[in-house]
Scaffold this motif. Structure first.
Motif, PDB file in Angstrom:
ATOM      1  N   UNK A 179      52.741  30.847  48.789  1.00  0.00           N
ATOM      2  CA  UNK A 179      52.033  30.088  47.446  1.00  0.00           C
ATOM      3  C   UNK A 179      50.843  30.858  47.301  1.00  0.00           C
ATOM      4  N   UNK A 180      50.801  31.593  46.513  1.00  0.00           N
ATOM      5  CA  UNK A 180      49.323  32.164  46.236  1.00  0.00           C
ATOM      6  C   UNK A 180      49.875  33.767  46.146  1.00  0.00           C
ATOM      7  N   UNK A 181      51.028  34.489  46.435  1.00  0.00           N
ATOM      8  CA  UNK A 181      51.008  35.574  46.696  1.00  0.00           C
ATOM      9  C   UNK A 181      51.052  36.719  45.316  1.00  0.00           C
ATOM     10  N   UNK A 182      50.914  36.098  44.218  1.00  0.00           N
ATOM     11  CA  UNK A 182      50.611  36.717  42.780  1.00  0.00           C
ATOM     12  C   UNK A 182      48.888  36.668  42.850  1.00  0.00           C
ATOM     13  N   UNK A 183      48.179  35.499  43.593  1.00  0.00           N
ATOM     14  CA  UNK A 183      47.016  35.734  43.264  1.00  0.00           C
ATOM     15  C   UNK A 183      46.002  35.987  43.792  1.00  0.00           C
ATOM     16  N   UNK A 184      46.655  35.826  45.099  1.00  0.00           N
ATOM     17  CA  UNK A 184      45.568  36.238  45.843  1.00  0.00           C
ATOM     18  C   UNK A 184      45.113  37.973  45.588  1.00  0.00           C
ATOM     19  N   UNK A 185      45.217  38.742  45.264  1.00  0.00           N
ATOM     20  CA  UNK A 185      44.980  40.685  44.732  1.00  0.00           C
ATOM     21  C   UNK A 185      43.988  40.590  43.636  1.00  0.00           C
ATOM     22  N   UNK A 186      44.357  39.617  42.620  1.00  0.00           N
ATOM     23  CA  UNK A 186      44.056  39.476  41.708  1.00  0.00           C
ATOM     24  C   UNK A 186      42.362  38.769  42.348  1.00  0.00           C
ATOM     25  N   UNK A 187      42.448  37.725  42.925  1.00  0.00           N
ATOM     26  CA  UNK A 187      41.252  37.107  43.513  1.00  0.00           C
ATOM     27  C   UNK A 187      40.112  37.505  43.337  1.00  0.00           C
ATOM     28  N   UNK A 188      40.919  38.649  44.784  1.00  0.00           N
ATOM     29  CA  UNK A 188      40.454  39.349  45.528  1.00  0.00           C
ATOM     30  C   UNK A 188      39.636  40.964  45.124  1.00  0.00           C
ATOM     31  N   UNK A 189      40.612  41.406  43.420  1.00  0.00           N
ATOM     32  CA  UNK A 189      39.635  41.951  43.523  1.00  0.00           C
ATOM     33  C   UNK A 189      38.316  41.828  42.298  1.00  0.00           C
ATOM     34  N   UNK A 190      38.374  40.375  41.611  1.00  0.00           N
ATOM     35  CA  UNK A 190      37.479  39.792  40.933  1.00  0.00           C
ATOM     36  C   UNK A 190      36.430  39.184  42.086  1.00  0.00           C
ATOM     37  N   UNK A 191      36.864  38.891  42.774  1.00  0.00           N
ATOM     38  CA  UNK A 191      34.998  38.516  43.662  1.00  0.00           C
ATOM     39  C   UNK A 191      34.486  40.569  43.911  1.00  0.00           C
ATOM     40  N   UNK A 192      35.068  41.172  43.896  1.00  0.00           N
ATOM     41  CA  UNK A 192      34.619  42.748  44.545  1.00  0.00           C
ATOM     42  C   UNK A 192      33.768  42.492  43.776  1.00  0.00           C
ATOM     43  N   UNK A 193      34.483  42.607  42.188  1.00  0.00           N
ATOM     44  CA  UNK A 193      33.357  42.907  40.825  1.00  0.00           C
ATOM     45  C   UNK A 193      32.319  42.357  40.645  1.00  0.00           C
ATOM     46  N   UNK A 194      32.652  41.031  40.896  1.00  0.00           N
ATOM     47  CA  UNK A 194      31.463  39.940  40.715  1.00  0.00           C
ATOM     48  C   UNK A 194      30.327  40.140  42.071  1.00  0.00           C
ATOM     49  N   UNK A 195      30.585  40.497  43.245  1.00  0.00           N
ATOM     50  CA  UNK A 195      29.747  40.667  44.664  1.00  0.00           C
ATOM     51  C   UNK A 195      28.400  41.101  44.296  1.00  0.00           C
ATOM     52  N   UNK A 196      28.896  42.200  42.736  1.00  0.00           N
ATOM     53  CA  UNK A 196      27.521  42.781  42.907  1.00  0.00           C
ATOM     54  C   UNK A 196      26.211  42.100  42.538  1.00  0.00           C
ATOM     55  N   UNK A 197      26.865  40.885  41.759  1.00  0.00           N
ATOM     56  CA  UNK A 197      25.869  40.931  40.351  1.00  0.00           C
ATOM     57  C   UNK A 197      25.337  38.906  40.931  1.00  0.00           C
ATOM     58  N   UNK A 198      25.749  39.136  42.644  1.00  0.00           N
ATOM     59  CA  UNK A 198      25.515  37.551  42.935  1.00  0.00           C
ATOM     60  C   UNK A 198      24.091  37.830  43.683  1.00  0.00           C
ATOM     61  N   UNK A 199      23.026  36.662  44.126  1.00  0.00           N
ATOM     62  CA  UNK A 199      22.551  36.965  44.714  1.00  0.00           C
ATOM     63  C   UNK A 199      22.645  36.546  46.067  1.00  0.00           C
TER      64      UNK A 199
END
Length: 296
Positions: A179-199
């Motif tokens: 379950x989620x094998x297709x989604x997990x790499x995309x989700x982790x990549x998106x979190x990396x991209x968003x992290x610099x803007x997070x408070x």
């Protein structure tokens, strides 16, 4: 009203009892639509602490939800699943109800937005842990995982965290290893991209969920782990983590991700644990069970 603006006196005014009476009348006459029923359920659960006067609606509302489930669209399905997972009251929902809701989720798969998908994965895992008969959703989640891939770029960091936790818990508890094998790499990549803007506060809330999820998934996305270790080793982040969050991050980085590359972050986590003086090694270990179960 926005929940944060509700003051104690607001709940004693005439408007709230009048609202409750009007809703009770609509529920008894079975005149609410599927979307309206889902919205009312979401509102009651969202404001249960600020407006406990709404709770008497639940005995009438839950049968209404079950009656109109066959007409629910994506947002209503998401609201209902989230509310049932958050609600302390046993919904009494049967497997046939979840079958109907899962069937509607399949029909509406293309219509879910990122937050709706996050709600479904998070709620499915939490309801399953509680013993609710949500097995019918296990057949639909792989299809919704495909939608996560398409919606991930628009997801908030919190939605990403909740989706990853849901996938990790469902894999562990429902033996759905792919379950989620297709989604997990995309989700982790998106979190990396968003992290610099997070408070700092957002990081303190979201990072423990993400770290625990990837630890339980038994994967080591180096770029993600490095991003977390770099962004979260400050006191501004660590001191805003609640005790469970600090324990979960500590367990993930000291028991699972033991790489020396993260030694600075590991030391910062341990220093914060020591500073609080109330966190035991057992609490750190039990944090992997999740925030609701770790101290029970």
């Amino acid at each position: 009203k926005v929940k944060a603006t509700i003051e104690r006196g607001d709940t004693e005014r005439v408007a709230v009892p009048k609202l409750v009476n009007e809703l009770l009348r609509a529920l008894k006459s079975r005149s609410l639509t599927a979307q309206s029923s889902a919205n009312v359920l979401w509102a009651i659960v969202s404001m249960e602490k600020q407006m406990p006067q709404l709770k008497p609606l639940m005995p009438e509302l839950i049968p209404m939800i079950q009656l109109v489930a066959k007409d629910m669209v994506a947002q209503a399905i998401s609201n209902v699943m989230w509310a049932f997972a958050r609600c302390e009251i046993d919904s009494g929902a049967s497997e046939s109800f979840f079958e109907m809701l899962a069937e509607r989720a399949f029909m509406e798969a293309d219509s879910f937005d990122g937050q709706g998908l996050a709600n479904i994965f998070w709620a499915s895992a939490k309801l399953r842990r509680r013993g609710a008969p949500v097995s019918p959703f296990l057949d639909v989640l792989p299809i919704l995982s495909e939608m996560v891939v398409q919606r991930a770029s628009a997801m908030t960091a919190q939605a990403i965290a909740n989706t990853l936790r849901g996938i990790a818990d469902l894999r562990q508890e429902a033996s759905t290893s792919e379950l989620g094998s297709d989604a997990i790499p995309i989700l982790t990549e998106m979190f990396i991209k968003k992290a610099p803007q997070l408070t700092d506060r957002q990081l303190a809330f979201d990072v423990p969920e993400v770290a625990l999820a990837v630890a339980k998934l038994q994967i080591q996305p180096r770029a993600l782990l490095k991003t977390i270790a770099t962004r979260c080793k400050t006191q501004g982040v660590l001191r805003q983590m609640n005790d469970w969050g600090l324990c979960a991050a500590t367990w993930s980085y000291t028991d699972v991700f033991q790489d020396a590359e993260f030694s600075d972050f590991q030391n910062c986590l341990r220093a914060e644990v020591a500073r609080r003086g109330t966190i035991s090694e057992e609490m750190i270990s039990r944090s992997q069970l999740g925030p609701d179960e770790w101290q029970t």
